[in-house]
Enzyme design. Structure first.
Site, PDB file in Angstrom:
ATOM      1  NE  ARG A  29      33.003 -79.505 -45.526  1.00  0.00           N
ATOM      2  CZ  ARG A  29      34.084 -79.648 -46.270  1.00  0.00           C
ATOM      3  NH1 ARG A  29      34.240 -78.924 -47.365  1.00  0.00           N
ATOM      4  NH2 ARG A  29      35.017 -80.509 -45.924  1.00  0.00           N
ATOM      5  CG  ASN A  47      34.362 -76.571 -43.895  1.00  0.00           C
ATOM      6  OD1 ASN A  47      33.457 -76.315 -43.130  1.00  0.00           O
ATOM      7  ND2 ASN A  47      35.114 -77.653 -43.811  1.00  0.00           N
TER       8      ASN A  47
END
Ligand code: FE
Ligand code: MG
Ligand code: ZN
Ligand code: ZN
Lengths: 749, 331
Positions: A29, A47
């Site tokens: 990320r 996520n």
């Protein structure tokens, strides 16, 4: 490793991108966030249990998608990227959104050794992480061993009890920081603590003491590997007579003073998995009782911050990359066949009698994980034990199939769960001879199933009714597929190579129950999907005393003399063994009715005849010592007979009985003759079946002389050779082979 | 198919087929005998057993004495006083009459010595090849004293496990006569009627005595595993505390057998609460058949219901409940 698939489809407006694979807990990320800023793309990344989802629009969207796979973080493994066009929203900025729960299609990555950047901070007095034994970042540190369940977020890990301090929270939230969303982030102000100062641990080791040290996947017992008194004392307290101990060294620059690794071996040792690597050692450096009778030693490099700090303290050094003369024994702390100790309270109780100092810390180990052990065979790594650093990386399967749970063998047990086209093989669980190991096996089943969110359609186990794994499979409550041991060994190797059609297997092993109720272990087997057929193998030897023969090679020595008609030579070989005379009489009249075609037992027999040892202290000891004696393998002319698929080494055994060459000569002749005979067996079987791919499976393939000898001999005969590369060739890979066969089995009857 | 050795496969077969077919609360007691109230008050126990042994004559006994001892012991394990037996003989055509007479005499002698009477019988002669010489079936009944409730489901954590003497004698005696093993000392079967010993035990330990069982086929290992399952507990036993005669140990070593899996015909295992253990052991040791009695371990709480044995150096292992013969397992 194959390059990650590139994102395709020409983007227009806004796209939704789904990334699957090992993409959580690896800095995906923050990487996406930085990349988005770089490319001027707006949107978000999140996520979920089903992977990483990105929505992106504007900016250099094409470049963004291309670099997404090309520049992914070091620990990420991208298996698939799906891009779909969606309606633009016109939003600005790029956000990291909250995690979403769901079916866990993504996965945890394996634990990774401390990265160079963290190592530098560890020894940088200006860093907040200076001397902090739990430093980590998105490129390194604990993963599997601290994760309770997916998705991989701090509250789901062993870090749940450590609220971040302001500095850590800032790093965690800063997209430009290496620790952006590093779930295990911690510093001296907020994180876990070691129970003892590094200086005190180092002082104990310097004084020759034994220390139990909590690491990543469990406790190690640590001692000075160059101090004979310390190593001998560790042996005494662990009640372990001769089994080799692994050692740990500070870094790869230190290896040369102690060992002589090949470049491949050194590279393996340096890898982020940081396994124990078998390598040749220089004589006279390590304590003699470290690995009696062997020329290679298992060496690993320091992989956790606490190791680096300890090595630096012991050498009074402050550069973690400089050569460091310290060598430490670092052996799994598992008293008497029980699983690795992971819990601090447990450690004090169970290791108190072994260690002078028990060093723990307050970050729980959620998943127990031993050190992995590998060696280089025929130019590539092969596992002897697969655990930390590699588990839970999945093994891709060639075909679709039902979700299967396989329970493994009785010794060196592992668990395999298949989901779709992937197989997840657990870490080494161990020998199911103690209640603690059986409980670990149950926990491993539960953890794997919950992590993968799988409810198996069927379970698989061995044919052997008295493997404790078989009993566990029967009690599970799903249809049971019983898989013959050696068919599973061959299927495991075939399946890891993605072979879907027929494969010819040589299962070279200790023991497995045959489907005819007899003891097998040196078999030529053709496996084709769920079907298999035994085509031949080693001529059987008597197995006097069943499992006792596996512990007492002298029994197999007598069985070999009986097989080659030289029982009259028994007193010359085993005159000093009390039971040899009555057992020879039983063999002479055919009273020993149990026989085995096991290659492992043939190794024991030859080791006994060579005078290597009459009784072994641990499994495979005699065979390993025999292998260590090999100088140049050489086939004895006429040393074997091959007829109707039965390979007999009786002529060689007769030569050993009559001429009684010395141990090294025996080792050369046996390995050479065996390779020649097995190669001819493989060629004959290949000719009879038209199958030219040969899979080598079974515990005897841990013998490197045998594995490399067969590799060369089979290739020379035009056969293609498959080695176990992703899993151990021994029973540690058996659950995977069981699963491979059970997936295709018909359970409707 | 592996059902011959009294292990786990046998237990599965029994519970799988017969328990369902015969379903009733007496059978569900799950012991080697059943206790039931009689129509005129009081309780009795009943047991039945079949004997197939090869050879028929073995050191220390024969199939006739064995049939009496086995049946008497199954009754006695409930604490009951054995009274009467039946005997049914299945004889293969051509079986020597002299042998039949020898076996019948031995059976009669054993019954008299044990204080029971064989009150009824039956004989069938079957064609050659339809029986391995001779089979004997028995039934037995006994009288259960008031207030006594011994049962395999009563072991509780903390209880003490007591063994009446050395293990493996019977199985090794049979095997050594079958296999012509030569040893310096002849190994005799321990075949014996235990009702006298049991009487002394009940008198000494009273309500502290929880259960008794004779570890016959499958040996001590199978018996303890059965009891662990029946009581829903685990056992922790000490290898060093279990008596094994040196000649039996030597024979087991030669043949690769574990004495824990070898049959006994004159031994019992008792579970007693700690408060009664000393008195029980003293009473047993005062009896000739319990002279070597020993406390071999304790009952522990265990959701996995394992029998665990402490071996040398503080190590330990699970004591197997084998499905049949001992098969090799080391890979
Ligand atoms: Fe195997
Ligand atoms: Mg009975
Ligand atoms: Zn790092
Ligand atoms: Zn902090």
């Amino acid at each position: 490793m194959a390059p990650p698939p590139a994102a395709s489809a020409a983007p227009a407006g806004r796209v939704r991108v789904r990334v699957v694979g090992a993409v959580q807990g690896v800095g995906m990320r923050p990487f996406v966030h930085r990349l988005a800023a770089d490319c001027g793309v707006s949107g978000f990344v999140l996520n979920g249990a089903d992977g990483v989802t990105i929505e992106a629009e504007g900016g250099a969207l094409d470049g963004f998608l291309a670099r997404l796979t090309a520049e992914a973080p070091p620990l990420a493994r991208i298996d698939g990227v799906a891009v779909e066009a969606i309606a633009p929203t016109g939003g600005r900025g790029f956000a990291i959104a909250e995690s979403r729960a769901g079916r866990a299609a993504t996965r945890i990555v394996a634990d990774a050794a401390t990265c160079p950047a963290c190592r530098a901070e560890l020894f940088d007095p200006r860093s907040r992480f200076f001397g902090y034994p739990f430093v980590n970042c998105t490129h390194c540190g604990p993963r599997l061993t601290i994760t309770r369940r997916l998705p991989y977020d701090r509250p789901q890990t062993a870090m749940a009890g450590f609220p971040m301090c302001a500095a850590c929270a800032a790093d965690y939230g800063d997209p430009a920081n290496r620790r952006f969303h590093a779930e295990p982030i911690a510093c001296p102000a907020c994180g876990p603590r070691l129970s003892h100062p590094i200086g005190e641990i180092a002082a104990a080791l310097r004084a020759g003491r034994i220390v139990a040290l909590k690491g990543v996947g469990g406790f190690h017992l640590v001692a000075d590997a160059r101090a004979e008194a310390a190593v001998a004392e560790l042996r005494r307290r662990k009640a372990r007579d001769a089994k080799p101990f692994a050692v740990m060294m500070a870094n790869s620059a230190s290896l040369a003073a102690v060992a002589a690794p090949t470049e491949a071996e050194a590279a393996l040792a340096r890898s982020t998995a940081a396994p124990i690597v078998l390598m040749a050692v220089r004589p006279g450096v390590l304590a003699p009782s470290l690995s009696p009778g062997l020329t290679r030693v298992g060496v690993m490099l320091a992989y956790a911050p606490v190791h680096h700090l300890l090595f630096a303290a012991l050498a009074d050094a402050s550069d973690p990359d400089a050569p460091n003369p310290t060598v430490l024994v670092a052996t799994s702390a598992n008293p008497c066949g029980e699983p690795l100790v992971v819990d601090d309270a447990d450690a004090a109780r169970r290791l108190g009698g072994i260690a002078d100092l028990v060093v723990g810390h307050d970050r729980p180990i959620v998943i127990r994980c031993d050190d992995s052990v590998v060696q280089v065979v025929a130019g590539a790594p092969t596992y002897l034990r697969r655990a930390r650093g590699f588990v839970p990386d999945p093994i891709p399967l060639a075909t679709d199939g039902p979700d299967v749970l396989a329970f493994g063998a009785h010794l060196k047990a592992t668990v395999t769960v298949t989901r779709g086209r992937e197989a997840f093989v657990s870490q080494h669980v161990g020998d199911l001879d103690t209640a603690e190991t059986v409980r670990f096996h149950r926990e491993t089943v539960d953890h794997l199933l919950s992590l993968l969110d799988v409810a198996p359609d069927r379970v698989a186990c061995d044919l052997h009714p008295d493997y404790r794994s078989t009993a566990l499979a029967e009690a599970f409550g799903r249809p049971v597929v019983r898989v013959q041991h050696h068919a599973a060994h061959v299927a495991a190797v075939a399946a890891e190579h993605g072979v879907a059609g027929p494969v010819l297997g040589l299962a070279l092993d200790g023991h497995g129950l045959g489907d005819d109720g007899t003891a097998w272990g040196g078999e030529a087997i053709v496996v084709d999907g769920a079907r298999w057929r035994r085509l031949g193998g080693l001529a059987p030897l008597a197995l006097p005393g069943g499992d006792r023969a596996a512990r007492e090679p002298w029994r197999m020595g007598l069985a070999a003399l009986a097989a080659c008609g030289r029982l009259d030579r028994a007193p010359a070989f085993f005159g000093n063994v009390a039971l040899a005379a009555p057992l020879a009489r039983r063999l002479a009249v055919g009273a020993e009715r149990v026989s085995t075609s096991s290659l492992g037992r043939l190794f024991d027999a030859v080791a006994a005849l060579a005078g290597v040892r009459a009784v072994q202290d641990h499994e495979g000891q005699a065979a390993m010592e025999l292998e260590a004696l090999v100088r140049a393998p050489r086939a004895l002319a006429g040393g074997y007979d091959l007829a109707d698929g039965r390979l007999s080494c009786a002529p060689l055994l007769r030569h050993l009985a009559d001429a009684r060459p010395d141990a090294a000569e025996t080792a050369d002749l046996f390995h050479g003759t065996l390779v020649a005979g097995l190669a001819e067996l493989a060629v004959a079987t290949a000719r009879a079946t038209g199958v030219e791919r040969v899979a080598l499976g079974g515990g005897c393939l841990m013998n490197r002389v045998l594995a490399e000898g067969l590799d060369a001999a089979l290739a020379a005969r035009g056969l293609s050779v498959l080695h176990a590369r992703k899993l151990p060739p021994n029973d540690g890979g058996l659950s995977f082979g069981q699963a491979a066969i059970a997936r295709g089995a018909d359970i409707t009857n | 198919l592996g059902h011959g050795s009294g292990g786990r496969a046998m237990a599965d077969l029994v519970s799988g087929i017969f328990r369902e077919a015969f379903a009733n609360p007496f059978l569900d007691q799950g012991n080697d005998q059943a206790a039931f109230p009689t129509p005129r008050g009081g309780r009795m126990v009943m047991t039945t057993d079949g004997y197939v042994v090869s050879p028929l004559f073995f050191p220390g006994g024969d199939i006739g004495s064995l049939a009496v001892h086995g049946t008497v012991n199954d009754i006695a394990m409930s604490g009951a006083r054995p009274l009467h037996l039946s005997a049914s003989y299945i004889v293969e055509e051509g079986f020597p009459l002299a042998d039949l007479k020898r076996i019948a005499d031995s059976m009669g002698r054993a019954a008299r010595a044990a204080g029971v009477t064989i009150v009824t019988g039956d004989t069938k002669v079957v064609e050659r090849g339809k029986a391995d010489g001779l089979f004997i079936s028995t039934a037995g009944i006994g009288e259960l004293p008031d207030g006594l409730d011994l049962s395999g489901d009563r072991a509780e954590p903390g209880d003490v496990v007591v063994l009446s003497g050395s293990i493996g004698d019977h199985g090794v005696a049979i095997m050594s006569s079958r296999e012509n093993l030569e040893f310096e000392t002849a190994i005799l079967s321990d075949s014996a009627a235990l009702n006298g010993l049991v009487e002394a035990m009940v008198a000494a330990a009273g309500p502290h005595l929880k259960l008794m069982r004779d570890p016959t086929r499958g040996g001590l290992a199978a018996t303890l595993n059965e009891l662990a399952h029946q009581s829903g507990v685990g056992f922790r036993i000490e290898e060093a505390a279990i008596p094994v005669k040196p000649e039996v140990a030597a024979a087991c070593e030669l043949l690769g057998l574990d004495p824990l899996n070898v049959a006994n015909e004159g031994k019992l295992v008792a579970v007693v609460s700690p408060a009664g253990a000393d008195a029980l052991l003293a009473a047993m040791r005062a009896h000739p058949l319990g002279a070597e009695a020993a406390a071999i371990g304790t009952v522990v709480a265990d959701d996995q219901q394992f029998v665990q044995m402490t071996t040398g150096f503080g190590g330990g292992r699970i004591v197997d409940w084998l499905s049949g013969e001992q098969l090799p397992r080391i890979c």
